[in-house]
Design an enzyme around this catalytic site. Structure first.
Site, PDB file in Angstrom:
ATOM      1  N   ARG A   1      43.048  49.096  32.615  1.00 39.88           N
ATOM      2  CA  ARG A   1      41.839  48.391  32.183  1.00 39.88           C
ATOM      3  C   ARG A   1      41.122  47.654  33.319  1.00 39.88           C
ATOM      4  NH1 ARG A   1      45.328  48.170  27.722  1.00 39.88           N
ATOM      5  NH2 ARG A   1      46.355  46.269  28.468  1.00 39.88           N
TER       6      ARG A   1
ATOM      7  N   VAL B   1      40.340  44.574  43.463  1.00 42.36           N
ATOM      8  CA  VAL B   1      39.144  44.953  42.715  1.00 42.36           C
ATOM      9  C   VAL B   1      38.570  43.808  41.886  1.00 42.36           C
ATOM     10  CG1 VAL B   1      40.358  45.764  40.640  1.00 42.36           C
ATOM     11  CG2 VAL B   1      38.167  46.814  41.311  1.00 42.36           C
TER      12      VAL B   1
ATOM     13  N   GLU C   1      52.051  40.121  48.535  1.00 46.04           N
ATOM     14  CA  GLU C   1      51.475  38.993  49.271  1.00 46.04           C
ATOM     15  C   GLU C   1      52.546  38.220  50.034  1.00 46.04           C
ATOM     16  OE1 GLU C   1      47.875  36.696  47.960  1.00 46.04           O
ATOM     17  OE2 GLU C   1      49.440  35.225  47.456  1.00 46.04           O
TER      18      GLU C   1
ATOM     19  N   VAL D   1      43.423  50.368  38.277  1.00 46.78           N
ATOM     20  CA  VAL D   1      44.251  51.125  37.341  1.00 46.78           C
ATOM     21  C   VAL D   1      44.126  50.531  35.945  1.00 46.78           C
ATOM     22  CG1 VAL D   1      45.896  51.784  39.140  1.00 46.78           C
ATOM     23  CG2 VAL D   1      46.284  49.706  37.835  1.00 46.78           C
TER      24      VAL D   1
ATOM     25  N   TYR E   1      44.249  38.353  32.553  1.00 44.03           N
ATOM     26  CA  TYR E   1      45.535  39.022  32.659  1.00 44.03           C
ATOM     27  C   TYR E   1      46.034  39.559  31.320  1.00 44.03           C
ATOM     28  CZ  TYR E   1      45.898  37.103  37.388  1.00 44.03           C
ATOM     29  OH  TYR E   1      45.686  36.795  38.710  1.00 44.03           O
ATOM     30  N   ASN E   2      45.726  38.844  30.239  1.00 47.90           N
ATOM     31  CA  ASN E   2      46.187  39.291  28.927  1.00 47.90           C
ATOM     32  C   ASN E   2      45.505  40.586  28.502  1.00 47.90           C
ATOM     33  OD1 ASN E   2      43.773  37.786  28.795  1.00 47.90           O
ATOM     34  ND2 ASN E   2      43.988  37.560  26.571  1.00 47.90           N
TER      35      ASN E   2
ATOM     36  N   TRP F   1      43.154  28.334  47.640  1.00 50.35           N
ATOM     37  CA  TRP F   1      43.837  27.171  47.073  1.00 50.35           C
ATOM     38  C   TRP F   1      44.743  26.469  48.072  1.00 50.35           C
ATOM     39  CZ3 TRP F   1      43.218  24.985  42.247  1.00 50.35           C
ATOM     40  CH2 TRP F   1      42.397  25.695  41.346  1.00 50.35           C
ATOM     41  N   TRP F   2      45.053  27.104  49.193  1.00 51.84           N
ATOM     42  CA  TRP F   2      46.067  26.560  50.088  1.00 51.84           C
ATOM     43  C   TRP F   2      45.576  26.282  51.503  1.00 51.84           C
ATOM     44  CZ3 TRP F   2      50.265  24.884  47.740  1.00 51.84           C
ATOM     45  CH2 TRP F   2      50.646  25.486  46.532  1.00 51.84           C
TER      46      TRP F   2
ATOM     47  N   PHE G   1      41.867  49.519  44.745  1.00 54.24           N
ATOM     48  CA  PHE G   1      42.672  50.134  43.692  1.00 54.24           C
ATOM     49  C   PHE G   1      42.216  49.608  42.339  1.00 54.24           C
ATOM     50  CE2 PHE G   1      45.056  50.905  47.393  1.00 54.24           C
ATOM     51  CZ  PHE G   1      46.024  51.864  47.140  1.00 54.24           C
TER      52      PHE G   1
END
Length: 375
Positions: free
Chosen positions: A145, A233, A324, A143, A368-369, A256-257, A141
């Site tokens: 940007r 993606v 998740e 979407v 993310y920004n 990480w886990w 997927f």
């Protein structure tokens, strides 16, 4: 030659051509073709699927007696082949050796393999699946940007490293198909592009993909592939992601886990959520960036996760890590038949510890920004 003679000659030529074409279309070679375009993708939506069909000329769509006989022969051949394949079914210990990696967990308490580099025999696996003539699907997927920042590199790297030597169909879900990059795919690779409804929040995009994947499996994917992977993606293939990953239901260890104690996992701990997992329970923490299996098993995964998401919405609660969290709850109750080591989805920000031998897929930098419309 007079006019009358020319007319007669023309009629004879036309009749001959028509007879030739008629014989051709009633031969086995005269069946229809399905064309996959590398640079001009098929475009569809979540409820319909469009394609380009090229029927034989003058064919009315009704199979001839010869075609029916050919179909029956093919069905008998496939039935016999399936019987032979069942007799030659590959056993776990034919290709998997957990003792090759004693420093890491290679077998779960329910006897499922945890696939690390060095634990599998690639030659045996390739020989087996080549005989099966499998097709593997991959949904992704993108979407907003995410399309411009991640999609092209994801598909380009997948084209190079995902299931090399086997038939692959990429199912690409976009909210704006006009932004689909032009990518030349290699042999045995094709893609289908579908337009999906945009969501206001990235959390809803993440969760609604479970519904969308399930719809597409029911509509067409179950008839097109033998195995299906679903991936985020914002990651890139670094090395071969091959048939050693195939299984009935496949889960990915979160980078990480994978060494942490289950009580440290970021499971959903609120009892009000359908994704709730109490302290003292849990096997591993699974990453929703990669999961897969047979189409029917993936359908079960997406259905149950989406059912939990809807239940949470009804109760006005949202699981801590969205889809998740629900995926981890699903795999707690329905143990995966195969688990992929963190080598298959690694974050280089962790570094590169000695137990990570070859990185198959790596996380992209999370902007993310830039890519999320609500942070």
């Amino acid at each position: 030659m007079n006019v009358k003679g020319k007319v007669i000659l023309s009629m004879l030529v036309v009749s001959t051509v028509m007879v030739v074409f008629w014989e051709y279309i009633n031969s086995p070679e005269g069946s229809f073709l399905w064309i996959y375009h590398s640079k001009n993708p098929e475009v569809g939506d979540s409820s319909t699927q469009k394609g380009w069909w090229f029927p034989s000329w003058f064919h009315d769509g009704t199979p001839s007696n010869q075609e029916e006989e050919d179909i029956d022969k093919e069905k008998r051949r496939e039935k016999e082949q399936r019987k032979e394949d069942d007799e030659e079914e590959l056993q776990l210990w034919d290709w998997f050796n957990p003792k090759k990696r004693p420093e890491v967990v290679t077998v779960t308490s329910w006897k499922a393999p945890v696939v690390w580099e060095g634990t599998y025999n690639k030659a045996i696996l390739e020989n087996y699946y080549a005989k099966q003539k499998i097709t593997v699907g991959l949904t992704v997927f993108a979407v907003g940007r995410y399309i411009e920042h991640y999609l092209e590199e994801f598909i380009t790297s997948a084209n190079r490293y995902f299931m090399v030597g086997h038939k692959v169909i990429f199912y690409i879900m976009l909210d704006d198909i006009s932004k689909m990059p032009l990518i030349e795919l290699g042999p045995l690779r094709s893609f289908k592009v579908f337009e999906i409804k945009p969501e206001k929040r990235w959390q809803d995009i993440s969760m609604m993909r479970m519904k969308t994947i399930g719809e597409h499996i029911l509509a067409h994917i179950q008839h097109e592939v033998d195995f299906l992977f679903c991936m985020d993606v914002d990651q890139v293939f670094q090395d071969n992601f091959g048939v050693e990953t195939l299984g009935q239901s496949v889960a990915q260890l979160q980078a990480w886990w994978y060494k942490a104690d289950p009580d440290e996992f970021t499971y959903e701990r609120r009892k009000e959520s359908a994704a709730y997992i109490p302290f003292g329970e849990g096997d591993f923490y699974y990453h929703a960036a990669i999961f897969g299996g047979t189409p029917i098993q993936v359908l079960n995964i997406t259905r149950e996760c989406f059912k939990g998401i809807l239940q949470d919405k009804k109760n006005d609660i949202e699981a801590e890590w969205h889809d998740e969290s629900h995926l981890n709850k699903y795999f707690l109750l329905n143990k995966p038949s195969k688990i992929l080591s963190p080598e298959y989805c690694w974050d280089f920000h962790i570094g590169l510890p000695s137990d990570i031998k070859i990185v198959k897929i790596s996380w992209q930098t999370k902007h993310y920004n830039l890519v999320r419309n609500n942070v």
